[in-house]
Motif scaffolding. Structure first.
Motif, mmCIF file in Angstrom:
data_model
loop_
_atom_site.group_PDB
_atom_site.id
_atom_site.type_symbol
_atom_site.label_atom_id
_atom_site.label_comp_id
_atom_site.label_asym_id
_atom_site.label_seq_id
_atom_site.Cartn_x
_atom_site.Cartn_y
_atom_site.Cartn_z
ATOM 1 N N ASN A 1 21.571 45.397 4.434
ATOM 2 C CA ASN A 1 21.242 44.871 3.114
ATOM 3 C C ASN A 1 21.182 43.350 3.117
ATOM 4 O O ASN A 1 21.507 42.693 4.112
ATOM 5 C CB ASN A 1 22.259 45.358 2.069
ATOM 6 N N THR B 1 18.428 46.525 -0.223
ATOM 7 C CA THR B 1 18.939 47.408 0.823
ATOM 8 C C THR B 1 17.822 47.774 1.798
ATOM 9 O O THR B 1 16.637 47.803 1.425
ATOM 10 C CB THR B 1 19.533 48.695 0.246
ATOM 11 N N GLU C 1 17.349 50.650 3.014
ATOM 12 C CA GLU C 1 16.840 51.963 2.609
ATOM 13 C C GLU C 1 15.684 51.822 1.620
ATOM 14 O O GLU C 1 14.648 52.496 1.753
ATOM 15 C CB GLU C 1 17.974 52.786 1.983
ATOM 16 N N GLU C 2 15.826 50.938 0.643
ATOM 17 C CA GLU C 2 14.772 50.811 -0.364
ATOM 18 C C GLU C 2 13.519 50.164 0.220
ATOM 19 O O GLU C 2 12.390 50.497 -0.163
ATOM 20 C CB GLU C 2 15.277 50.022 -1.575
ATOM 21 N N GLU D 1 11.763 52.817 2.168
ATOM 22 C CA GLU D 1 11.158 53.770 1.234
ATOM 23 C C GLU D 1 9.814 53.229 0.734
ATOM 24 O O GLU D 1 8.825 53.970 0.621
ATOM 25 C CB GLU D 1 12.108 54.014 0.054
ATOM 26 N N PHE E 1 11.725 42.851 -4.584
ATOM 27 C CA PHE E 1 12.880 43.737 -4.776
ATOM 28 C C PHE E 1 13.191 43.973 -6.250
ATOM 29 O O PHE E 1 14.041 44.809 -6.578
ATOM 30 C CB PHE E 1 14.116 43.228 -4.022
ATOM 31 N N LYS F 1 10.500 46.744 -6.501
ATOM 32 C CA LYS F 1 10.724 47.720 -5.424
ATOM 33 C C LYS F 1 9.404 48.214 -4.820
ATOM 34 O O LYS F 1 9.170 49.403 -4.661
ATOM 35 C CB LYS F 1 11.563 48.907 -5.926
#
Length: 760
Positions: free
Chosen positions: A63, A79, A81-82, A85, A139, A142
């Motif tokens: 992160n 993060t 992960e995001e 994604e 971010f 996203k």
């Protein structure tokens, strides 16, 4: 009661001795970079710190966190992960030619804009080898909001301009500019004529062999309208025949290597217009034997400034060019020196006054800052600096901002609101770097951070705060956020030293001895053997570098002692290092006393170090060795041949043997050309001293060394054979000037064995 206290004291003493005895013995794998356990034993750090405007953030694997400047408390911004994604499922803003790999870490991400919730990073295509993209991730939304296709395999030399959102980069010898979408423009169009000449022309990379502070080859204008870049034509430069021996039949891999006194490469400066894609070149007076250093832009983007230096490197001119036509506007400042002038820093305009800029020069003996006013023109009159060998001519009103027997090492930026410059300097000690704020109006300097130790800093966008990386011999590492007012800040991280805590280490002291001139103080670092016994006689080794732009002793961990120095102290050797005259951070006269006679004064000072060792009751005066690399290899070999009755064993790594084999820029600055200084070149030609070898000397080189080419050492071996002397020789095939990874550990094992075998 008295007896009880005696028993307790005895118990404590026994416990202390037992604790000391429990400390472990270290190996080369523990203390040499590349060793299996090396990174476990260095003080930990806090990587990934950067500024997002005036907000401190930390990029990590999983992160990106925001850090409160007052409390040090962290909160997550982004993060991994995001981001992955978005890469996997989000719609890309432009059509892709392939597929982007998932990110494994956010460590390399950056936040270029303080007012935008966007991170940028690069990532490879998982279907097209070498294909790389620059990606923008918002971010707050996203999603991916922009993407560059960095065309071609192996892009490098990235230079991102946050003002226009363009990326300059190179592939091979070519320069590209990328912008949004699946598109990159080649700045240098392919020439259809002489293919060999085109192959030898390099665009957008550092030139002049990275001398004069040159570390890059592209320079964006303040608003991103233009890109200045270097063009280097090497077609006239002699090829040095490096050989790759890994092939079935060894292959020739030539390096362009201009040796002292020979034809050098030709450099010009281009200006690329981002809007129309056209390029013009600065119309310099004589681009053949001239160095174009320290390129900078005027705030209005109308002018480009270059500090130009003649081939003799004794006359510098600050030249202003028109950015649209490339025509020369005029010379703003000139400087001459009877030895050499060495510009290292581009000019920097004040953010609160576009008409004034900072210029750095050593004309008064030390590198200092001078404020030049473009609104106030002067006729120009040659004057003599505080360094009597220096003359200068000002065509603009100039005011000294700093002065004294210390030097400014770097300008970190500005606190515009307070009209202050943030600088790094040696004002407190030549052994340290400290950070100060400098008030432009009254010249007042305010210390930022601890007075002790060595500091590096990253300045926030407004200059209100900085991230301070602090270390000293007593503090392994401390990282803080500090206000540039000089007030107390917030400590983010304090490290311990696992090597000091768990291993039995030698005593290290720093002091001064007199140079051979009988006047100048020289700093030394002395390391006693582990488990030192004052009643024993120990062999001693001097570790030496001794050349310009290097200093071996600082107030850092172990006072800059390397792992090998500590290891040899564990093997029972006294280790000494002396920063002789000619080395760094002591002013121009301290450095240039070696001019035209490299090795002479430096060796005299190292002999003073040897005499200091011989005066110590615990040193065996007949067992003194010497080791050094590069310039230190030259010094080691020279000391063994010039003072064979003092130095009995030496290991010389990557040595210069004959300065006429060394490259133009560095070699000619300190030695002039072989044609102009035949006496100096003869005096420092170690092949002519080959018959003086009495002790044991080993020469070690990398098989494809591009800095001190193998010809140095090979020609020395020939000279020794002819003279009937017997040096030893070891080569690391396909390695360069320095050994890395496992080879570095092997190297120090090999050096150690040589001293253990011959200097017991």
């Amino acid at each position: 009661m008295k007896r009880i206290f005696q028993i307790i004291a005895l118990f404590c003493m026994i416990a202390t001795i037992s604790s000391a005895q429990e400390k472990k013995t270290f190996t080369l794998n523990d203390v040499i970079p590349g060793g299996d356990n090396y990174f476990n034993l260095v003080p930990k750090s806090m990587p990934g710190l950067q500024w997002w405007g005036d907000i401190c953030v930390r990029t990590d694997i999983e992160n990106i966190k925001k850090i409160d400047t007052k409390s040090g408390k962290e909160s997550i911004l982004v993060t991994l992960e995001e981001v992955n994604e978005a890469l996997k499922n989000g719609k890309m803003p432009y059509k892709l030619t392939g597929h982007i790999k998932p990110l494994r870490t956010l460590m390399a991400a950056s936040l270029p804009w303080g007012d935008r919730n966007v991170i940028t990073f690069t990532q490879y295509d998982d279907r097209t080898p070498g294909q790389k993209y620059m990606i923008w991730y918002d971010f707050s939304k996203k999603k991916i909001v922009n993407l560059f296709n960095l065309q071609g395999e192996g892009p490098t030399n990235f230079d991102f301009c946050k003002e226009n959102g363009y990326m300059a980069y190179t592939i091979g010898n070519d320069l590209y500019v990328a912008h949004e979408g699946d598109f990159s423009s080649m700045v240098n169009p392919k020439v259809t004529g002489n293919q060999q000449q085109e192959k030898d022309v390099v665009y957008g990379q550092a030139v002049h062999r990275n001398e004069f502070g040159i570390m890059k080859g592209t320079f964006w204008s303040p608003k991103g309208t233009y890109l200045a870049f270097y063009r280097m034509d090497q077609s006239m430069v002699t090829d040095y025949p490096q050989v790759n021996t890994t092939a079935r039949i060894a292959e020739l891999v030539p390096d362009k290597y201009p040796m002292a006194g020979m034809t050098s490469h030709k450099v010009t400066v281009g200006i690329y217009n981002v809007k129309d894609g056209k390029t013009i070149y600065l119309q310099a007076s004589d681009p053949t034997d001239r160095y174009f250093t320290n390129i900078s832009w005027g705030p209005d983007e109308k002018s480009v400034f270059v500090i130009e230096l003649n081939r003799d490197q004794n006359h510098a001119q600050l030249v202003q060019y028109d950015a649209v036509s490339g025509q020369k506007i005029g010379v703003l400042y000139e400087e001459k020196h009877t030895r050499y002038v060495e510009p290292q820093h581009p000019l920097i305009f004040l953010p609160w006054d576009d008409s004034q800029f900072i210029y750095q020069t050593q004309r008064d003996g030390f590198n200092h800052l001078y404020l030049m006013d473009t609104k106030t023109k002067l006729k120009g009159e040659w004057k003599t600096g505080k360094d009597s060998e220096d003359q200068y001519c000002e065509y603009l009103k100039t005011i000294p901002l700093t002065e004294g027997n210390w030097l400014v090492q770097d300008v970190l930026g500005f606190n515009a609101a307070r009209k202050e410059i943030i600088i790094a300097s040696t004002e407190i000690s030549p052994l340290q770097t400290n950070i100060f704020s400098l008030n432009v109006k009254n010249g007042k300097r305010t210390l930022i951070g601890m007075e002790d130790g060595t500091h590096q800093a990253k300045l926030s966008a407004s200059g209100t705060y900085l991230i301070d990386y602090f270390t000293s011999n007593n503090v392994p590492r401390e990282i803080s956020i500090l206000p540039t007012t000089g007030k107390k800040g917030t400590t983010l991280f304090t490290a311990t030293d696992p090597l000091k805590e768990n291993y039995n280490l030698p005593e290290i002291t720093v002091g001064t001895i007199k140079a051979a001139d009988g006047e100048t103080d020289l700093y030394y670092r002395l390391i006693k053997p582990v488990n030192f016994d004052p009643n024993k006689k120990y062999p001693a080794i001097i570790y030496v570098y001794g050349g310009p732009h290097a200093q071996m002793i600082h107030n850092t961990r172990f006072y800059d002692a390397r792992g090998w120095d500590l290891y040899m102290a564990q093997q029972g050797y006294v280790m000494l290092t002396v920063d002789n005259r000619g080395s760094d951070n002591r002013g121009i006269k301290f450095e240039n006393c070696t001019f035209r006679h490299l090795g002479t004064e430096e060796m005299k000072d190292q002999v003073q170090g040897a005499k200091f060792l011989q005066s110590l009751p615990y040193v065996d005066a007949d067992k003194i060795g010497v080791h050094g690399w590069s310039f230190g290899g030259f010094m080691t070999t020279n000391l063994m041949l010039t003072y064979p009755d003092i130095f009995k064993v030496g290991v010389a790594g990557g040595p210069v043997i004959d300065w006429q084999f060394y490259e133009v820029m560095y070699g000619e600055r300190y030695m002039d050309t072989p044609q102009a200084n035949p006496e100096g070149y003869k005096e420092s030609n170690l092949r002519l001293k080959a018959g003086n070898l009495k002790g044991r000397l080993e020469v070690i080189i990398g098989g494809m060394d591009p800095t001190c080419v193998p010809q140095h050492s090979i020609s020395f071996l020939r000279a020794c054979i002819d003279a009937g002397t017997h040096p030893d020789f070891f080569i690391y095939p396909e390695d360069g000037h320095n050994m890395m990874g496992h080879d570095r550990v092997h190297l120090h094992e090999h050096i150690t064995r040589y001293f253990l075998d011959h200097l017991k």
